[in-house]
Structures are given as structure tokens and as C-alpha cells.
Design a protein around this motif. Sequence first.
Motif, PDB file in Angstrom:
ATOM      1  N   GLN A   1      83.850 -40.440 -32.561  1.00  0.00           N
ATOM      2  CA  GLN A   1      82.538 -40.908 -32.139  1.00  0.00           C
ATOM      3  C   GLN A   1      82.587 -42.398 -31.854  1.00  0.00           C
ATOM      4  O   GLN A   1      83.475 -43.100 -32.319  1.00  0.00           O
TER       5      GLN A   1
ATOM      6  N   SER B   1      84.784 -37.066 -28.503  1.00  0.00           N
ATOM      7  CA  SER B   1      84.807 -35.602 -28.560  1.00  0.00           C
ATOM      8  C   SER B   1      85.057 -35.174 -29.989  1.00  0.00           C
ATOM      9  O   SER B   1      85.893 -35.744 -30.687  1.00  0.00           O
ATOM     10  N   GLY B   2      84.312 -34.163 -30.438  1.00  0.00           N
ATOM     11  CA  GLY B   2      84.497 -33.662 -31.798  1.00  0.00           C
ATOM     12  C   GLY B   2      84.212 -34.746 -32.823  1.00  0.00           C
ATOM     13  O   GLY B   2      83.158 -35.362 -32.819  1.00  0.00           O
ATOM     14  N   VAL B   3      85.184 -34.968 -33.714  1.00  0.00           N
ATOM     15  CA  VAL B   3      84.968 -35.936 -34.788  1.00  0.00           C
ATOM     16  C   VAL B   3      85.054 -37.377 -34.296  1.00  0.00           C
ATOM     17  O   VAL B   3      84.643 -38.295 -34.983  1.00  0.00           O
TER      18      VAL B   3
ATOM     19  N   ALA C   1      73.707 -36.684 -41.318  1.00  0.00           N
ATOM     20  CA  ALA C   1      74.166 -35.759 -40.274  1.00  0.00           C
ATOM     21  C   ALA C   1      74.589 -34.418 -40.859  1.00  0.00           C
ATOM     22  O   ALA C   1      74.469 -33.376 -40.193  1.00  0.00           O
ATOM     23  N   SER C   2      75.068 -34.410 -42.105  1.00  0.00           N
ATOM     24  CA  SER C   2      75.520 -33.153 -42.700  1.00  0.00           C
ATOM     25  C   SER C   2      74.378 -32.376 -43.348  1.00  0.00           C
ATOM     26  O   SER C   2      74.504 -31.177 -43.593  1.00  0.00           O
TER      27      SER C   2
ATOM     28  N   TYR D   1      75.048 -42.372 -42.727  1.00  0.00           N
ATOM     29  CA  TYR D   1      75.067 -41.495 -41.550  1.00  0.00           C
ATOM     30  C   TYR D   1      75.651 -40.125 -41.872  1.00  0.00           C
ATOM     31  O   TYR D   1      75.086 -39.094 -41.479  1.00  0.00           O
TER      32      TYR D   1
ATOM     33  N   ASP E   1      77.203 -42.357 -30.177  1.00  0.00           N
ATOM     34  CA  ASP E   1      77.505 -41.240 -29.274  1.00  0.00           C
ATOM     35  C   ASP E   1      78.442 -40.279 -29.997  1.00  0.00           C
ATOM     36  O   ASP E   1      79.094 -40.645 -30.976  1.00  0.00           O
ATOM     37  N   GLY E   2      78.483 -39.026 -29.526  1.00  0.00           N
ATOM     38  CA  GLY E   2      79.467 -38.090 -30.047  1.00  0.00           C
ATOM     39  C   GLY E   2      78.919 -36.948 -30.871  1.00  0.00           C
ATOM     40  O   GLY E   2      79.617 -35.973 -31.127  1.00  0.00           O
ATOM     41  N   ASN E   3      77.644 -37.036 -31.303  1.00  0.00           N
ATOM     42  CA  ASN E   3      77.081 -35.959 -32.130  1.00  0.00           C
ATOM     43  C   ASN E   3      75.615 -35.723 -31.779  1.00  0.00           C
ATOM     44  O   ASN E   3      74.743 -35.701 -32.642  1.00  0.00           O
TER      45      ASN E   3
ATOM     46  N   THR F   1      73.368 -39.263 -32.908  1.00  0.00           N
ATOM     47  CA  THR F   1      74.130 -40.465 -32.546  1.00  0.00           C
ATOM     48  C   THR F   1      73.644 -41.014 -31.213  1.00  0.00           C
ATOM     49  O   THR F   1      74.159 -40.666 -30.154  1.00  0.00           O
TER      50      THR F   1
END
Length: 282
Positions: A266, A262-264, A149-150, A145, A211-213, A217
Motif C-alpha cells: 500500500q 496491490s494486495g498487501v 481495517a481488520s 490503521y 491507497d491499496g485497500n 485507504t
Amino acid sequence: MRLFEPNTAALQALKGSNINITLDIRNQDLADLAASQDAVNSWFNTNVEPYLNDINFNFIAVGNEVIPGSLGGYVLPVMNYLQKILDDKNLHGIKVTTVLPGNALQSSYPPSSGAFTSEASSVMSGILSFLSAKGSPLMINVYPYFAYASDPKDVRLDYAQFTAKGAVVRDGSLSYYNLFDAMVDAFFAAMEKAGRGDVGVVVSESGWPSDGNGNFTTPKLAGTYNRNFVKHITSKVGTPKKPGAYIEGYIFAMFNENQKPSGVEQHWGLFYPNKQPVYPVF
């Protein structure tokens, strides 16, 4: 099941369950434990000894992702102290190990180029000698992941999710259909270069947040990855470099946090805090 630290309530609940347990030693305890055999004896007497008759301990993991890092030098002394306890008590079914992150590798692409960073190498030579002598595997955290994602432009989603129909990466004579295998084989290559190609691995964490990104996600993507991860691990096919190798795997994590990510932060859990599944896996 893997417990990231000794938790009395969790250990009590697991008594008689017949679930195999990996128990971590907390990173913040490593320095104190490395100071003496007595310190490790005390830790063991508190956190393991009372449960030996009722819980199946497979592994004790000395620290999580502390190599490379300032705590890395404490790992091997604690491993040796623990092993002395296990030997003295004839507890040969419990293996001592530690958990490495992906950034313990200087290089991982292509997989055959896998090599430890210089900082990791300075402590891994002794640790790998220990693991080899005791027939214990190295634990590694493997997250396709994060790679996807990066860098979604260069890392294909189907390659990250075990859904590619053909080989995506060729490395010499080996063909890679999924990023997970490539990441695991990079660790095998690194251990070979360190002179310990006989040490196996356990994938102590892998997963995909739901969730979160944003679009990276979703429950659908998380469900696809984790179902395919389970299928891949339980098929016992090994990897292109180590076909048929026995590799255990752990999904991170059992439960979502109780708040909106929130943010990092997840949502990695298979279940909501109310124990309802986030998506079907099994």
C-alpha cells in the motif's frame, strides 16, 4: 529521520543537515554481528564512524520487529557490543535500542492488560534491563490503521484517527479518546509487568496508507491521521497512563512506492517519487 539500513548515498546526503537520525541494523545481519565484538566493530567503523562529525545519530536500532521470532535472541548481544563501542568512544548521545511490533504483546485491550507474549518475554527481560540501565527508550511500531481495517465494525474510525469528541474506552480511572494512546499504554503496562516501568518509548513507525485497500485507504484519511499524529506527538501531552511523558514519533513513510499498490502493498508515503506531496501534513 529513520533509515532502515545503512545507505551510503542517504548518509552522504544527510551530512551537515542537522537532522537527527535513527540508523537501523538490518535484520539479516544480526546473526553474524552477534557472533563477535569484532563483527560489530567492523559494522560501526563502516556505517557510523565516517559520519560522526557531520551527522547527528540519536539512536541505533538493533533489528526491526524481530521480537518475537527466531532472530530475537541475537538482539541483546549486538546491543551490548554496540554499547561497548559507544562507551569506549564517549559517544553518550547515541542510544542503542530495538524496534518491537504490536504482536510482541499477548494482550493489549484494555491497555492495562498489556503483557508481552511468552516468546517475547524470554528475550525482553534482558533487553529491558539494558534499556533501563542506559536510560534508553524502547522503540515500538504503532498502527491504529491495522486495527481499524481488520475490524471496522468494532473499532471506530474516529477513535483510530484522533477525531473522537469523547472518551471511547474507559480502563479503570483512565479514559481513552484515541486508539494510538491505548496501544502505547499497553506497551507501558507490559514493561511494568516485566518489572521495568521506568523505560520510555519512541514510536518508530506510525502512519496510514493513502491507497491499496479501497475506502480504508484514501488521501483524505491518511492526511487526517498523519496531521493529527503530528499534532498529538508535538503537543507533548503523553498518554493517559503517562501524562506529560516525552514520546518521539516517526511517520511511515517518506515516499510512496513507484508502482500501483496491490494486495498487501500500500502507499504509505507522504510524497510521490517525484517529491510532490500526496496530501498536506505540515
